[in-house]
Design an enzyme around this catalytic site. Structure first.
Site, mmCIF file in Angstrom:
data_model
loop_
_atom_site.group_PDB
_atom_site.id
_atom_site.type_symbol
_atom_site.label_atom_id
_atom_site.label_comp_id
_atom_site.label_asym_id
_atom_site.label_seq_id
_atom_site.Cartn_x
_atom_site.Cartn_y
_atom_site.Cartn_z
ATOM 1 N N ARG A 97 34.174 48.401 86.114
ATOM 2 C CA ARG A 97 33.777 47.176 86.795
ATOM 3 C C ARG A 97 33.640 46.006 85.826
ATOM 4 O O ARG A 97 33.809 44.855 86.174
ATOM 5 C CB ARG A 97 32.417 47.367 87.493
ATOM 6 C CG ARG A 97 32.431 48.266 88.720
ATOM 7 C CD ARG A 97 31.117 48.125 89.462
ATOM 8 N NE ARG A 97 30.687 46.741 89.415
ATOM 9 C CZ ARG A 97 29.446 46.361 89.082
ATOM 10 N NH1 ARG A 97 28.543 47.264 88.778
ATOM 11 N NH2 ARG A 97 29.134 45.082 89.035
ATOM 12 N N ARG A 150 16.387 43.231 93.165
ATOM 13 C CA ARG A 150 17.310 42.087 93.114
ATOM 14 C C ARG A 150 17.334 41.278 94.413
ATOM 15 O O ARG A 150 18.372 41.155 95.071
ATOM 16 C CB ARG A 150 18.702 42.537 92.711
ATOM 17 C CG ARG A 150 18.701 43.280 91.379
ATOM 18 C CD ARG A 150 20.070 43.597 90.868
ATOM 19 N NE ARG A 150 20.787 42.424 90.386
ATOM 20 C CZ ARG A 150 21.991 42.493 89.809
ATOM 21 N NH1 ARG A 150 22.581 43.667 89.680
ATOM 22 N NH2 ARG A 150 22.596 41.417 89.380
ATOM 23 N N LYS A 168 33.413 38.513 82.543
ATOM 24 C CA LYS A 168 33.273 38.882 83.958
ATOM 25 C C LYS A 168 32.303 37.954 84.670
ATOM 26 O O LYS A 168 32.560 37.448 85.760
ATOM 27 C CB LYS A 168 32.779 40.324 84.104
ATOM 28 C CG LYS A 168 32.285 40.659 85.516
ATOM 29 C CD LYS A 168 31.720 42.041 85.624
ATOM 30 C CE LYS A 168 30.338 42.231 85.166
ATOM 31 N NZ LYS A 168 29.263 41.915 86.104
ATOM 32 N N ASN A 169 31.154 37.698 84.036
ATOM 33 C CA ASN A 169 30.103 36.935 84.711
ATOM 34 C C ASN A 169 30.362 35.436 84.737
ATOM 35 O O ASN A 169 29.576 34.680 85.297
ATOM 36 C CB ASN A 169 28.738 37.267 84.085
ATOM 37 C CG ASN A 169 28.351 38.696 84.403
ATOM 38 O OD1 ASN A 169 28.946 39.336 85.275
ATOM 39 N ND2 ASN A 169 27.367 39.222 83.703
ATOM 40 N N ILE A 210 13.525 41.718 82.581
ATOM 41 C CA ILE A 210 14.293 41.074 83.653
ATOM 42 C C ILE A 210 14.401 41.966 84.887
ATOM 43 O O ILE A 210 14.109 41.537 86.004
ATOM 44 C CB ILE A 210 15.701 40.683 83.151
ATOM 45 C CG1 ILE A 210 15.603 39.803 81.890
ATOM 46 C CG2 ILE A 210 16.504 39.976 84.249
ATOM 47 C CD1 ILE A 210 14.929 38.454 82.110
ATOM 48 N N ASP A 221 21.635 42.673 79.558
ATOM 49 C CA ASP A 221 22.903 43.411 79.658
ATOM 50 C C ASP A 221 23.304 44.079 78.354
ATOM 51 O O ASP A 221 24.338 44.744 78.297
ATOM 52 C CB ASP A 221 24.025 42.477 80.131
ATOM 53 C CG ASP A 221 23.780 41.932 81.532
ATOM 54 O OD1 ASP A 221 24.442 40.960 81.914
ATOM 55 O OD2 ASP A 221 22.906 42.472 82.223
ATOM 56 N N CYS A 266 20.528 48.212 94.371
ATOM 57 C CA CYS A 266 21.054 48.281 93.001
ATOM 58 C C CYS A 266 20.098 49.137 92.186
ATOM 59 O O CYS A 266 18.888 48.978 92.280
ATOM 60 C CB CYS A 266 21.140 46.872 92.413
ATOM 61 S SG CYS A 266 21.743 46.868 90.731
ATOM 62 N N ARG A 272 27.398 43.091 94.314
ATOM 63 C CA ARG A 272 26.303 42.116 94.348
ATOM 64 C C ARG A 272 26.760 40.735 93.922
ATOM 65 O O ARG A 272 26.377 39.719 94.477
ATOM 66 C CB ARG A 272 25.195 42.535 93.394
ATOM 67 C CG ARG A 272 24.431 43.757 93.783
ATOM 68 C CD ARG A 272 23.173 43.773 92.991
ATOM 69 N NE ARG A 272 22.476 42.546 93.228
ATOM 70 C CZ ARG A 272 21.683 42.354 94.283
ATOM 71 N NH1 ARG A 272 21.548 43.304 95.155
ATOM 72 N NH2 ARG A 272 21.086 41.206 94.475
HETATM 73 C C1 EPZ Z 1 23.446 37.945 86.632
HETATM 74 O O1 EPZ Z 1 22.942 38.613 87.791
HETATM 75 C C2 EPZ Z 1 24.481 38.895 86.014
HETATM 76 N N1 EPZ Z 1 25.504 39.186 87.002
HETATM 77 C C3 EPZ Z 1 23.808 40.199 85.600
HETATM 78 O O2 EPZ Z 1 24.768 40.998 84.912
HETATM 79 C C4 EPZ Z 1 22.705 39.892 84.614
HETATM 80 O O3 EPZ Z 1 22.022 41.073 84.292
HETATM 81 C C5 EPZ Z 1 21.709 38.889 85.250
HETATM 82 O O4 EPZ Z 1 22.396 37.705 85.672
HETATM 83 C C6 EPZ Z 1 20.622 38.469 84.279
HETATM 84 O O5 EPZ Z 1 21.158 37.945 83.118
HETATM 85 C C7 EPZ Z 1 26.497 38.288 87.199
HETATM 86 O O6 EPZ Z 1 26.547 37.216 86.640
HETATM 87 C C8 EPZ Z 1 27.568 38.688 88.171
HETATM 88 P P1 EPZ Z 1 19.384 36.963 88.261
HETATM 89 P P2 EPZ Z 1 22.024 37.832 88.847
HETATM 90 O O7 EPZ Z 1 19.386 36.374 89.625
HETATM 91 O O8 EPZ Z 1 22.360 36.400 88.877
HETATM 92 C C9 EPZ Z 1 15.119 38.090 90.007
HETATM 93 C C10 EPZ Z 1 26.053 42.899 84.394
HETATM 94 O O9 EPZ Z 1 25.706 43.964 83.855
HETATM 95 N N2 EPZ Z 1 15.484 37.292 91.194
HETATM 96 O O10 EPZ Z 1 19.437 36.028 87.114
HETATM 97 O O11 EPZ Z 1 22.070 38.626 90.100
HETATM 98 C C11 EPZ Z 1 15.984 39.350 89.878
HETATM 99 O O12 EPZ Z 1 15.539 40.376 90.683
HETATM 100 C C12 EPZ Z 1 25.134 42.272 85.465
HETATM 101 O O13 EPZ Z 1 27.089 42.292 84.131
HETATM 102 C C13 EPZ Z 1 14.517 37.056 92.145
HETATM 103 O O14 EPZ Z 1 13.381 37.524 92.024
HETATM 104 O O15 EPZ Z 1 20.583 38.021 88.162
HETATM 105 C C14 EPZ Z 1 15.892 39.630 88.390
HETATM 106 O O16 EPZ Z 1 14.726 40.338 88.154
HETATM 107 C C15 EPZ Z 1 23.995 43.145 85.839
HETATM 108 N N3 EPZ Z 1 14.861 36.312 93.234
HETATM 109 C C16 EPZ Z 1 15.823 38.235 87.779
HETATM 110 O O17 EPZ Z 1 15.419 37.348 88.831
HETATM 111 C C17 EPZ Z 1 16.125 35.794 93.393
HETATM 112 O O18 EPZ Z 1 16.400 35.136 94.417
HETATM 113 C C18 EPZ Z 1 17.129 37.734 87.180
HETATM 114 O O19 EPZ Z 1 18.136 37.939 88.132
HETATM 115 C C19 EPZ Z 1 17.079 36.037 92.414
HETATM 116 C C20 EPZ Z 1 16.743 36.795 91.305
#
Ligand code: EPZ
Length: 420
Positions: A398, A120, A22-23, A328, A306, A115, A91
């Site tokens: 999802r 996020r 998916k990701n 995370i 995850d 979320c 998202r």
């Molecule tokens: C991706 O989300 C995945 N989603 C998530 O999977 C996964 O949990 C996550 O990466 C971490 O591995 C998809 O790929 C669609 P991040 P993403 O930006 O990119 C902080 C699932 O269950 N952050 O890497 O949205 C954020 O709040 C989902 O399949 C900032 O602070 O995650 C988090 O604490 C859930 N500022 C951390 O970084 C930003 O601008 C990592 O988030 C962006 C992120």
């Protein structure tokens, strides 16, 4: 709304074919916006998130067809504004921002909705797009990014919890059509980022270093169409590996990528679970008594957030104390009170869950709150005696392709029922 009824206590046996990731699919579908040429993506799982992304691309003017496990997208003419409600709901759709800016020098998307697993924010995404020359404004729930010219530059994308996966994807996709060279520092190294870069390079992009913390993108004038089969879903594979462990069964995972799952396989072995690999096939079963282990979630190649909830279920069954720390997302323990309904003994101390394992779980009605929490509740229901009813399984649909059918083929007593 559907629920799952699970009669637990059956050791699962047999083979399961792992679906596409998916990701990886979501950002790759978004990347098709970068060209007017047709793109074909294969091994696409049948998920509601994929349907959402297809609707979002169509709302931008792209022609999208889904046939079997293939998605064909032709974004001949595009408009810079996507459907507010659809984008707000999912998202992951934030990753249309980079390709729209890259192609049209203008993008307007609704700010992602709340979320349950954390705040996020998208500040790092916007930081990277600004570095390329994007002017960012937010108004009326929308974020607008526009640029007269996109010019390659260096940007550091590390944040509170380390790199950002979709932030790295967005900046990479905006940079492929920029003038000059962009260097993304503290880039996310996830296999899904590598798969996206692989697809973009097939379209004619010039990206090196994907999979490492430093990604370099040399801008090109235009991109063409491409065909691509996405990588298998390492999170789905980890979930089925844990299904074998929590039910004391034996499952062979077909078509997975063990090399994308090292941290998970390492922790499973540490916990006394046997994992035998032959090529792209893995057979998972208990190798004797389970042992408590401590887990801390980290960016890739560390233990994936995850899989945190699913791993916690195994620890609730394992005699002894284990500490699971979520680094995370700020509030990714929504499954804990629901596991307690089944008899688990878990207390929360700041970012850590202290699991007093070895409890016998017994079935009860529980509520899914998010995608991975719902997977954990299904695993707990499979391990528990009696019947567990998991409500709100739209969360599960999802990210897991026909999980109830796959589990039934492994011997699980599980059925989907409509809520009365
Ligand atoms: C991706 O989300 C995945 N989603 C998530 O999977 C996964 O949990 C996550 O990466 C971490 O591995 C998809 O790929 C669609 P991040 P993403 O930006 O990119 C902080 C699932 O269950 N952050 O890497 O949205 C954020 O709040 C989902 O399949 C900032 O602070 O995650 C988090 O604490 C859930 N500022 C951390 O970084 C930003 O601008 C990592 O988030 C962006 C992120």
């Amino acid at each position: 709304m559907d629920s799952l009824l699970i009669k637990g206590g059956v050791p699962l046996q047999g083979e399961v074919l792992i679906s596409g990731a998916k990701n990886a699919v979501l950002p790759i579908m978004a990347a098709t916006l970068l060209t007017a040429e047709p793109c074909v993506i294969r091994r696409v799982p049948a998920l509601s998130d994929v349907e959402f992304m297809a609707e979002i691309l169509s709302s931008l003017g792209a022609r999208v067809t889904i046939g079997g496990d293939a998605v064909t997208v032709r974004a001949a003419r595009l408009k810079p504004v996507g459907n507010y409600e659809l984008i707000r709901k999912m998202r992951g759709s934030i990753c249309i921002l980079g390709p729209l800016l890259g192609r049209l020098h203008h993008a307007t998307v609704s700010l992602p909705g709340g979320c349950v697993i954390g705040t996020r924010p998208i500040g790092l995404h916007l930081k990277g797009l600004r570095a390329l020359g994007g002017e960012v404004t937010t108004e009326g729930g929308y974020v607008h990014v526009k640029a007269k010219r996109l010019i390659g530059s260096d940007t550091f994308l590390g944040g509170r919890a380390g790199p950002t996966v979709l932030g790295t994807a967005n900046v990479m996709m905006a940079a492929v059509l920029a003038e000059g060279v962009t260097t993304i520092e503290s880039a996310a190294c996830e296999p899904e980022v590598v798969d996206l870069a692989f697809f973009l390079n097939k379209m004619g992009a010039k990206i090196v270093g994907a999979g490492s913390p430093i990604i370099t993108v040399t801008g090109v004038k235009a991109l063409g169409g491409a065909e691509h089969e996405v990588i298998p879903d390492r999170i789905e594979a980890a979930t089925f590996a844990l299904a074998a462990a929590v039910t004391n069964g034996e499952i062979t995972l077909k078509g997975a990528r063990p090399d994308h799952m090292s941290a998970v396989l390492d922790k499973l072995r540490e916990a006394g679970v046997r994992v035998d690999r032959t090529g792209l096939t893995m057979t998972v079963r208990r190798g004797g008594a389970l042992r408590p282990v401590d887990v801390t979630t980290q960016p890739y190649a560390g233990f994936p957030t995850d899989v945190q909830a699913q791993m916690m279920v195994l620890m609730t069954l394992t005699p002894g104390l284990s500490i699971i720390t979520e680094r995370i997302f700020e509030s990714r323990f929504m499954h804990v009170p629901e596991l307690a309904r089944l008899g688990a003994d878990i207390s929360i101390e700041g970012p850590s869950a202290i699991v007093k394992g070895g409890q016998r779980l017994s079935g009860a009605p529980v509520m899914a709150s998010d995608l991975r929490a719902s997977a954990a509740l299904v695993l707990a229901g499979l391990a528990a005696s009696g019947t567990t009813r998991v409500n709100r399984i739209y969360h599960l649909d999802r990210g897991y392709e026909t999980i109830d059918k796959k589990l039934r083929r492994l011997g699980a007593r599980i059925q989907r029922v409509a809520d009365s």
